[in-house]
Design an enzyme around this catalytic site. Structure first.
Site: not given
Length: 190
Positions: A27, A93, A122
């Site tokens: 990521r 997602s 996030k």
């Protein structure tokens, strides 16, 4: 699919793999493709060495160049067609049932559902869906659902009880051994 460790540094990746992660997801948010490829090579090697699945976050081109097993795309990320053309496993997602069903419809192999709980990792995340939202998504699709968002060893078993096939951790990746132990204990108790 049991334990996805979302990582951006090799030291945490090593700890996660040694702790029992079954999927390592690189990521590197906002990085150009070439930088993801350059930084991703040691992660790919680590996964190959340990026989675990390697997934690249958001960047299908980098996933292909790295020889990754898969790519995980957010709702607004392009690349699903390219992922299929390259033979990559696709994860998508979802924060709603509709998004999960849409992911399944386009051919995703799994859904990353959440955030289940609030997460500082996030800041622009959707509002938490909670265990009820997770359970609803799990019931709505026939593909594996991986719970994400605020997950650690204390609540990972609750995600499995809600129907998730596994969990994804970011902050808890460095504590993968404890998360994996909690998962294994929950499954043994079933």
């Amino acid at each position: 699919m049991r334990l996805h460790a979302l990582v951006n540094d090799l030291e945490t990746a090593k700890i996660a793999v040694e702790g029992g992660a079954t999927v390592l997801q690189l990521r590197l948010k906002g990085k150009p493709t070439q930088e993801v490829v350059d930084q991703g090579r040691p992660f790919r090697h680590l996964c190959a060495l340990h026989g675990i699945t390697f997934v690249v976050n958001d960047d299908c081109e980098a996933a292909v160049e790295l020889g990754a097993d898969g790519v995980h795309l957010g709702r607004d990320d392009p690349g699903a067609e390219a992922a299929f053309e390259a033979g990559l496993m696709l994860g998508t997602s979802a924060a709603t049932i509709e998004e999960a069903v849409s992911g399944e419809r386009i051919g995703a192999a799994y859904i990353g559902a959440g955030p289940v709980w609030a997460t500082p990792t996030k800041p622009d995340a959707d509002p938490p869906i909670g265990l009820d939202g997770l359970a609803a998504i799990c019931e709505a699709v026939s593909i594996p659902v991986v719970a994400v968002g605020g997950i650690d060893a204390s609540n990972a078993p609750d995600c499995l009880a809600a129907g998730a096939a596994g969990v994804a951790v970011i902050r808890a990746a460095a504590d993968a051994r404890a998360v994996r132990s909690a998962i294994d204990e929950a499954l043994a108790a079933r």
